[in-house]
Design a protein around this motif. Structure first.
Motif, PDB file in Angstrom:
ATOM      1  N   ALA A 103       0.892  -1.274   0.037  1.00 16.89           N
ATOM      2  CA  ALA A 103       0.018  -0.114   0.026  1.00 16.89           C
ATOM      3  C   ALA A 103       0.765   1.318  -0.007  1.00 16.89           C
ATOM      4  N   LYS A 104       1.874   1.147   0.784  1.00 16.47           N
ATOM      5  CA  LYS A 104       2.828   2.343   0.552  1.00 16.47           C
ATOM      6  C   LYS A 104       3.494   2.598  -0.536  1.00 16.47           C
ATOM      7  N   ILE A 105       3.668   1.368  -1.327  1.00 11.56           N
ATOM      8  CA  ILE A 105       4.336   1.747  -2.640  1.00 11.56           C
ATOM      9  C   ILE A 105       3.412   2.170  -3.581  1.00 11.56           C
ATOM     10  N   LEU A 106       2.169   1.951  -3.398  1.00 12.25           N
ATOM     11  CA  LEU A 106       1.026   2.525  -4.323  1.00 12.25           C
ATOM     12  C   LEU A 106       0.425   3.884  -3.762  1.00 12.25           C
ATOM     13  N   ASN A 107       1.125   4.430  -2.797  1.00 13.97           N
ATOM     14  CA  ASN A 107       0.993   5.846  -2.326  1.00 13.97           C
ATOM     15  C   ASN A 107      -0.394   5.843  -1.427  1.00 13.97           C
ATOM     16  N   LYS A 108      -0.953   4.989  -1.093  1.00 11.01           N
ATOM     17  CA  LYS A 108      -2.384   4.963  -0.477  1.00 11.01           C
ATOM     18  C   LYS A 108      -2.193   5.484   1.100  1.00 11.01           C
ATOM     19  N   PRO A 109      -3.111   6.488   1.221  1.00 12.28           N
ATOM     20  CA  PRO A 109      -3.260   7.096   2.742  1.00 12.28           C
ATOM     21  C   PRO A 109      -3.636   5.567   3.394  1.00 12.28           C
ATOM     22  N   ILE A 110      -3.218   5.267   4.808  1.00 14.05           N
ATOM     23  CA  ILE A 110      -3.143   3.809   5.301  1.00 14.05           C
ATOM     24  C   ILE A 110      -3.292   4.371   6.660  1.00 14.05           C
ATOM     25  N   VAL A 111      -4.415   3.484   7.246  1.00 12.86           N
ATOM     26  CA  VAL A 111      -4.741   3.520   8.845  1.00 12.86           C
ATOM     27  C   VAL A 111      -4.361   2.067   9.312  1.00 12.86           C
ATOM     28  N   VAL A 112      -3.536   2.053  10.456  1.00 11.79           N
ATOM     29  CA  VAL A 112      -3.196   0.723  10.894  1.00 11.79           C
ATOM     30  C   VAL A 112      -3.440   0.656  12.430  1.00 11.79           C
ATOM     31  N   THR A 113      -3.845  -0.405  12.969  1.00  7.58           N
ATOM     32  CA  THR A 113      -4.166  -0.376  14.573  1.00  7.58           C
ATOM     33  C   THR A 113      -2.516  -0.671  15.048  1.00  7.58           C
ATOM     34  N   ASN A 114      -2.528  -0.105  16.475  1.00  8.47           N
ATOM     35  CA  ASN A 114      -1.340  -0.116  16.952  1.00  8.47           C
ATOM     36  C   ASN A 114      -0.914  -1.570  17.505  1.00  8.47           C
ATOM     37  N   PHE A 115      -0.592  -2.558  16.635  1.00  4.45           N
ATOM     38  CA  PHE A 115      -0.116  -3.801  17.090  1.00  4.45           C
ATOM     39  C   PHE A 115       1.291  -3.354  17.539  1.00  4.45           C
TER      40      PHE A 115
ATOM     41  N   GLN B 149       6.641   0.075  10.446  1.00  6.40           N
ATOM     42  CA  GLN B 149       6.250   0.379   9.108  1.00  6.40           C
ATOM     43  C   GLN B 149       5.731   1.820   8.941  1.00  6.40           C
ATOM     44  N   ILE B 150       5.116   2.353   9.752  1.00  6.98           N
ATOM     45  CA  ILE B 150       4.268   3.513   9.712  1.00  6.98           C
ATOM     46  C   ILE B 150       4.628   4.397  10.713  1.00  6.98           C
ATOM     47  N   ARG B 151       4.979   5.832  10.266  1.00  3.58           N
ATOM     48  CA  ARG B 151       5.089   6.751  11.190  1.00  3.58           C
ATOM     49  C   ARG B 151       4.235   7.883  11.399  1.00  3.58           C
ATOM     50  N   HIS B 152       3.386   7.614  12.469  1.00  5.85           N
ATOM     51  CA  HIS B 152       2.281   8.273  12.685  1.00  5.85           C
ATOM     52  C   HIS B 152       1.968   9.839  12.383  1.00  5.85           C
ATOM     53  N   ASP B 153       1.125  10.123  11.395  1.00  5.83           N
ATOM     54  CA  ASP B 153       0.793  11.655  11.129  1.00  5.83           C
ATOM     55  C   ASP B 153       1.900  11.943   9.950  1.00  5.83           C
ATOM     56  N   VAL B 154       2.874  10.772   9.613  1.00  5.13           N
ATOM     57  CA  VAL B 154       3.916  11.274   8.558  1.00  5.13           C
ATOM     58  C   VAL B 154       3.626  10.518   7.381  1.00  5.13           C
ATOM     59  N   ASP B 155       3.553   9.222   7.509  1.00  7.25           N
ATOM     60  CA  ASP B 155       3.038   8.549   6.190  1.00  7.25           C
ATOM     61  C   ASP B 155       2.001   7.463   6.235  1.00  7.25           C
ATOM     62  N   GLY B 156       1.513   7.774   7.327  1.00  7.61           N
ATOM     63  CA  GLY B 156      -0.064   6.809   7.766  1.00  7.61           C
ATOM     64  C   GLY B 156      -0.516   7.310   9.213  1.00  7.61           C
ATOM     65  N   LEU B 157      -1.560   6.675   9.639  1.00 12.96           N
ATOM     66  CA  LEU B 157      -2.328   7.115  10.731  1.00 12.96           C
ATOM     67  C   LEU B 157      -1.974   5.463  11.741  1.00 12.96           C
TER      68      LEU B 157
ATOM     69  N   GLN C 168       2.030  11.906  -0.600  1.00 16.01           N
ATOM     70  CA  GLN C 168       3.382  12.754  -1.209  1.00 16.01           C
ATOM     71  C   GLN C 168       4.508  12.278  -0.317  1.00 16.01           C
ATOM     72  N   ALA C 169       4.174  12.097   1.188  1.00 22.75           N
ATOM     73  CA  ALA C 169       5.492  11.582   1.695  1.00 22.75           C
ATOM     74  C   ALA C 169       5.894  10.111   1.320  1.00 22.75           C
ATOM     75  N   LEU C 170       5.035   9.289   1.008  1.00 14.06           N
ATOM     76  CA  LEU C 170       5.278   7.764   0.405  1.00 14.06           C
ATOM     77  C   LEU C 170       5.902   7.942  -0.735  1.00 14.06           C
ATOM     78  N   SER C 171       5.325   8.850  -1.630  1.00 11.58           N
ATOM     79  CA  SER C 171       5.894   9.175  -3.014  1.00 11.58           C
ATOM     80  C   SER C 171       7.142   9.551  -3.314  1.00 11.58           C
ATOM     81  N   GLY C 172       7.963  10.053  -2.091  1.00 12.92           N
ATOM     82  CA  GLY C 172       9.133  10.443  -2.008  1.00 12.92           C
ATOM     83  C   GLY C 172      10.301   9.432  -1.171  1.00 12.92           C
ATOM     84  N   MET C 173       9.499   8.268  -1.126  1.00 15.01           N
ATOM     85  CA  MET C 173      10.563   7.183  -0.389  1.00 15.01           C
ATOM     86  C   MET C 173      10.990   6.163  -1.292  1.00 15.01           C
ATOM     87  N   ASP C 174      12.003   5.643  -1.116  1.00 13.98           N
ATOM     88  CA  ASP C 174      12.659   4.431  -1.866  1.00 13.98           C
ATOM     89  C   ASP C 174      12.156   3.104  -0.970  1.00 13.98           C
TER      90      ASP C 174
END
Length: 397
Positions: free
Chosen positions: A322-334, A340-348, A376-382
């Protein structure tokens, strides 16, 4: 001379570990390695994606009889005077009906299955149990190899296994591989004597392949109604994935007046219970279990938001995709979410309850600026991890 490798995994049905193996096999240099794969069950939608250079090993004859339905298996063994194996098959069935955790049942069942897997004649440079528990036990007990690797794809503490049982096997491994920093820390804590064996190899994902496959279907897969927001979740229909929380969150969002449809790609033992819950919440038109899809990427490409409601993960391949396809992401706090996700930076990252999941999704739906910023944050990542194969080569040296 080429090195001989064996990978052991239960099947190639839909799952993160299975997809991870297929991705890894797609990156191996077959001019340097001959690769065999053994599947306990030769089924799964990823079978068709095995590289042509890979050899799929046949089942031993006694194992083929063992995995028949109970009555047929017993008849096959008894008719041949194989009374000990008939007893083992019966005990195996009884273990799976005991009130133990799934992990402990698999451990106890192993000794009854193991006798039917004896007699492998191949000798390998390295044997790799590519999924925790039975795959590792088989490599240790029955495969002749110069080195042996066990691969753990989940937070070990969530597997509900008997660590003392695994300790006996981990002592006989040369390397223990896992998929994230958090998973490695857990393994080193539980198995401190084996901590020097633990390595991290992240799941291999290829942005080029994913983006290409995402374009394979051009029509609208979701039949949107008006300004409907399309949410997608990918994962087995299993308690680990917390999908009942997704159903409840969907009901909350509709009650708040939002227009959404929530689609789930995956299959598993919880389908019936989820179908009942969907009916109970009157979500037949809004929450859809799509079943398995050999190519989920067009669905992911066309979705507006990706949501993962898991209770635990090792490292989720679906989130990486989902990150590769630049999708807004919501994940639970497992426990490994922050790997994988930085809250409020590349997902929630939200609480592990339906209300918090609904709040996170609602925030994305109502805040276009936030959605764009995350994408946009995801689109700039390798985000490609193809070079992870080099870490495996180092272990194989």
């Amino acid at each position: 001379m080429k090195k001989k490798l064996l990978f052991v995994i239960p099947s190639l049905a839909a799952g993160g570990g299975e997809r991870s193996l297929v991705n890894l096999l797609s990156q191996i240099d077959y001019s340097k390695f001959d690769v065999d794969v053994f599947l306990f069950h030769q089924v799964g939608m990823f079978l068709e994606h095995l590289p042509e250079q890979v050899s799929l090993l046949p089942h031993p004859i006694n194992y083929r009889r063992f995995i028949l339905p109970l009555s047929q298996s017993l008849a096959a063994f008894l008719s041949r005077g194989q009374f000990r194996l008939a007893y083992r098959r019966l005990r195996y069935a009884m273990v799976h009906r005991t009130p133990l955790s799934v992990g402990e049942r698999e451990q106890k069942a192993w000794k009854h299955m193991a006798e039917t897997l004896q007699g492998f004649t191949g000798v390998y440079d390295t044997a790799i149990g590519f999924l925790e528990k039975t795959s590792i036990y088989m490599c240790v007990d029955h495969i002749r190899a110069n080195s042996k690797i066990g691969w753990i794809h989940n937070d070990y503490l969530k597997l509900e296994t008997n660590a003392a049982f695994d300790q006996r096997y981990f002592r006989r491994l040369n390397h223990i591989v896992t998929v994230s920093d958090e998973c490695a820390a857990t393994l080193k804590s539980v198995f401190s004597e084996q901590s020097n064996k633990v390595s991290i190899i992240h799941n291999i994902v290829s942005p080029n392949i994913i983006c290409r496959l995402a374009q394979h279907v051009q029509q609208d897969l979701f039949e949107r109604r008006d300004q409907e927001t399309v949410i997608l979740t990918i994962g087995r229909l299993h308690s680990q994935k917390g999908l009942e929380l997704a159903v409840e969150a969907c009901r909350i969002l509709l009650d708040r007046g939002l227009s959404i449809q929530w689609n789930v790609i995956g299959e598993g033992e919880e389908r019936e219970s989820l179908d009942r819950l969907i009916d109970r919440y009157r979500l037949g038109q809004s929450f859809r279990l799509l079943g398995l899809r050999s190519n989920p990427y067009p669905y992911l490409h066309q979705a507006d938001i990706y949501v993962q409601t898991s209770r635990f993960e090792g490292k989720s391949i679906a989130i990486d995709e989902a990150k590769i396809l630049n999708k807004p992401i919501v994940v639970t706090n497992f426990s490994t979410a922050k790997d994988q996700i930085r809250h409020d930076v590349d997902g929630l990252i939200v609480g592990m309850n339906a209300e918090s999941i609904a709040d996170g999704i609602m925030r994305l739906i109502e805040n276009k600026e936030l959605r764009n910023r995350l994408s946009q944050a995801l689109s700039g990542m390798d985000l490609g991890t193809e070079d992870e194969i080099k870490k495996l080569y180092q272990l194989l040296a």
